[in-house]
Write a protein that holds these residues in place. Structure first.
Motif, PDB file in Angstrom:
ATOM      1  N   ARG A 216       0.836  -1.203   0.000  1.00  0.00           N
ATOM      2  CA  ARG A 216       0.000   0.000   0.000  1.00  0.00           C
ATOM      3  C   ARG A 216       0.869   1.250   0.000  1.00  0.00           C
ATOM      4  NH1 ARG A 216       1.230   2.531   4.335  1.00  0.00           N
ATOM      5  NH2 ARG A 216       0.189   4.317   3.334  1.00  0.00           N
ATOM      6  N   GLY A 217       0.344   2.300  -0.605  1.00  0.00           N
ATOM      7  CA  GLY A 217       1.041   3.580  -0.602  1.00  0.00           C
ATOM      8  C   GLY A 217       2.188   3.681  -1.589  1.00  0.00           C
ATOM      9  N   ARG A 218       2.433   2.631  -2.378  1.00  0.00           N
ATOM     10  CA  ARG A 218       3.540   2.641  -3.350  1.00  0.00           C
ATOM     11  C   ARG A 218       2.965   2.526  -4.755  1.00  0.00           C
ATOM     12  NH1 ARG A 218       6.583  -2.510  -1.637  1.00  0.00           N
ATOM     13  NH2 ARG A 218       7.629  -2.080  -3.609  1.00  0.00           N
ATOM     14  N   TRP A 219       3.383   3.418  -5.629  1.00  0.00           N
ATOM     15  CA  TRP A 219       2.893   3.370  -6.998  1.00  0.00           C
ATOM     16  C   TRP A 219       3.488   2.182  -7.746  1.00  0.00           C
ATOM     17  CZ3 TRP A 219      -1.245   5.806  -8.407  1.00  0.00           C
ATOM     18  CH2 TRP A 219      -1.596   7.019  -7.804  1.00  0.00           C
ATOM     19  N   PRO A 233      -2.133   0.553  -4.648  1.00  0.00           N
ATOM     20  CA  PRO A 233      -2.787  -0.351  -3.703  1.00  0.00           C
ATOM     21  C   PRO A 233      -3.079   0.387  -2.395  1.00  0.00           C
ATOM     22  CG  PRO A 233      -0.676  -1.231  -4.502  1.00  0.00           C
ATOM     23  CD  PRO A 233      -0.713   0.229  -4.815  1.00  0.00           C
ATOM     24  N   THR A 234      -4.236   0.130  -1.827  1.00  0.00           N
ATOM     25  CA  THR A 234      -4.570   0.722  -0.541  1.00  0.00           C
ATOM     26  C   THR A 234      -5.420  -0.249   0.258  1.00  0.00           C
ATOM     27  OG1 THR A 234      -5.358   2.737   0.555  1.00  0.00           O
ATOM     28  CG2 THR A 234      -6.676   1.906  -1.289  1.00  0.00           C
ATOM     29  N   LEU A 235      -5.778   0.129   1.456  1.00  0.00           N
ATOM     30  CA  LEU A 235      -6.504  -0.747   2.366  1.00  0.00           C
ATOM     31  C   LEU A 235      -7.976  -0.851   1.972  1.00  0.00           C
ATOM     32  CD1 LEU A 235      -4.903   0.576   5.661  1.00  0.00           C
ATOM     33  CD2 LEU A 235      -4.249  -1.444   4.341  1.00  0.00           C
ATOM     34  N   HIS A 236      -8.510  -2.039   2.091  1.00  0.00           N
ATOM     35  CA  HIS A 236      -9.910  -2.270   1.748  1.00  0.00           C
ATOM     36  C   HIS A 236     -10.800  -1.620   2.805  1.00  0.00           C
ATOM     37  CE1 HIS A 236     -13.636  -4.392   0.792  1.00  0.00           C
ATOM     38  NE2 HIS A 236     -13.060  -4.811  -0.332  1.00  0.00           N
ATOM     39  N   LEU A 249      -3.497   5.678   7.443  1.00  0.00           N
ATOM     40  CA  LEU A 249      -2.684   5.162   6.336  1.00  0.00           C
ATOM     41  C   LEU A 249      -3.446   5.277   5.024  1.00  0.00           C
ATOM     42  CD1 LEU A 249      -1.241   1.931   8.025  1.00  0.00           C
ATOM     43  CD2 LEU A 249      -0.185   4.197   7.866  1.00  0.00           C
ATOM     44  N   ALA A 250      -4.722   4.930   5.062  1.00  0.00           N
ATOM     45  CA  ALA A 250      -5.537   5.052   3.855  1.00  0.00           C
ATOM     46  C   ALA A 250      -5.642   6.505   3.406  1.00  0.00           C
ATOM     47  CB  ALA A 250      -6.925   4.466   4.103  1.00  0.00           C
TER      48      ALA A 250
END
Length: 274
Positions: A216-219, A233-236, A249-250
């Motif tokens: 998450r947080g990385r392109w 990618p991120t948190l559901h 974080l999201a």
């Protein structure tokens, strides 16, 4: 070279060793046989080249018993989102469909080419036939609103189009039957940016098995129609409902997504300009 052994001496040695019978009526000169030249090995039979197939294998229709092949064939034949939806609704190769109430295809507007991809429908989604309409969907709407998006400006789908019983994880075979439709879905939307919600989405879209906290947080980048598309990618949202402390974080991910959307000018597109 020394002289040949005396036959009588050899015979005496055999008698002493216990050989008291002859194996044949005609005596054989064993020393002569030892001097005979070895025979040349028989020539190997010629290897015939394989017979060429009378018809090429390219373009053959998939075996009806091959569900994954059928899924690939039907997905590839779809020339529009409408045709892809019809292909999914007519596909019976995935066991998940037999226990589902509805095929959950997508929601939103593909014209802005901002594509969210979740994991699988839940109970509310299965009942209504739309993705992200339950509690997690309401949170996703709030997340999108925080970066000036809504379902008129973004497009939402899932890796799976049918709800797994009791919300269990899909088997690899079940997921494999849905992936040809998902890949064609992405090609037809032709997004400028993709947001992957949760680890299942990252695993099946990007082929990465890292945990969502690592990705998450990385392109990342995904190839669509010959070009590389930025993927975040991120948190559901369902995870955030269980772990609200991770909303911060999201939020960082959402800010990066908004910056990318602004830099690409995607919100300036009209619905007819997609």
């Amino acid at each position: 070279m020394g002289e040949a052994p005396d036959p009588l001496s050899a015979l005496a040695w055999l008698v002493e060793a216990g050989a008291d019978e002859a194996v044949g009526d005609v005596p054989a000169d064993r020393f002569l046989a030892a001097k005979a030249p070895a025979r040349a090995p028989a020539a190997a039979a010629p290897v015939r080249p394989p017979v060429a197939a009378t018809q090429p294998s390219v373009g053959l229709a998939a075996d009806p018993q091959d569900s994954i092949g059928t899924a690939m064939e039907r997905a590839r034949a779809a020339g529009s989102l409408t045709e892809l939806k019809a292909a999914l609704e007519g596909f019976d190769g995935c066991a998940l469909k037999r226990s589902a109430t509805n095929t959950v295809f997508a929601d939103g507007n593909p014209a802005h080419r901002i594509m969210f991809i979740g994991e699988a429908p839940g109970r509310d989604e299965d009942r209504q036939g739309l993705p992200f309409v339950g509690r997690a969907g309401k949170l996703l709407d709030k997340m999108m609103a925080a970066i000036h998006l809504d379902r008129t400006k973004a497009y939402i789908t899932n890796v799976l189009n049918w709800r797994p019983p009791d919300n269990r994880d899909p088997s690899p075979e079940e997921a494999a039957m849905c992936l040809p439709f998902l890949r064609r879905h992405i090609e037809l939307v032709d997004p400028e940016i993709m947001i992957l919600l949760g680890a299942v989405s990252v695993r099946h879209v990007m082929g990465r098995s890292d945990g969502i906290m690592k990705t998450r947080g990385r392109w990342l980048e995904y190839s669509v129609n010959g070009r590389l598309v930025p993927v975040m990618p991120t948190l559901h949202p369902a995870y955030l409902l269980r772990q609200p402390a991770h909303k911060k974080l999201a939020w960082r991910d959402l800010q990066a997504i908004e910056d990318k959307i602004i830099s690409l000018g995607l919100l300036e597109r009209t619905a007819s300009g997609g």
